[in-house]
Design an enzyme around this catalytic site. Sequence first.
Site, PDB file in Angstrom:
ATOM      1  CG  HIS A  17      -0.333   0.488   2.700  1.00  0.00           C
ATOM      2  ND1 HIS A  17      -0.378  -1.147   3.019  1.00  0.00           N
ATOM      3  CD2 HIS A  17       0.007   1.231   2.985  1.00  0.00           C
ATOM      4  CE1 HIS A  17       0.261  -0.968   4.245  1.00  0.00           C
ATOM      5  NE2 HIS A  17       0.875   0.358   4.566  1.00  0.00           N
ATOM      6  CG  HIS A  89       3.535   4.720   5.244  1.00  0.00           C
ATOM      7  ND1 HIS A  89       3.337   5.085   6.320  1.00  0.00           N
ATOM      8  CD2 HIS A  89       3.032   3.499   4.861  1.00  0.00           C
ATOM      9  CE1 HIS A  89       2.090   4.227   6.436  1.00  0.00           C
ATOM     10  NE2 HIS A  89       2.429   3.135   6.105  1.00  0.00           N
ATOM     11  CD  GLU A 140       3.306  -0.319   7.011  1.00  0.00           C
ATOM     12  OE1 GLU A 140       3.116   0.318   6.409  1.00  0.00           O
ATOM     13  OE2 GLU A 140       2.734  -1.145   8.291  1.00  0.00           O
TER      14      GLU A 140
END
Length: 144
Positions: A17, A89, A140
């Site tokens: 994502h 992020h 991440e």
Amino acid sequence: MELSLKQQDRMIGKLNHVAIAVPDLAAATAIYRDILGANVSKPLDLPEHGVTTVFVNLANTKIELLHPLGEHSPISAFLAKNTAGGIHHVCYEVPDIVAARDRLVKAGARVLGDGEPKIGAHGKPVLFLHPKDFCGTLVELEQV
Ligand code: CO
């Protein structure tokens, strides 16, 4: 940071994502649902992460709209600097998060927090990597 990997030695897989911090979650949801015509989830409170999220489900990945939840949200400072919101992020999938961490630390990358994986928004182990080591972008990693 010295990192040289052979092609057959890849670590990250799919883009899981892109997270966008937003000052107004309802307005951002409406933009994605009504203007861009995307499939959006209901808001989900994640108190342990200090955010409320709305997932925008795309065919090949997700957008996560993030809004601060509580007084000590990790995205409050980001929104104070980026008042219209912004990309917070990107999340890449890895098959083994501990192996990935060990390899990155060995290469000189900085892992945020205590360096131990936490359970993320999707119920899977995640880690965050220092933006200064990754082209100015908070990264991440999520084990899938
Ligand atoms: Co994320």
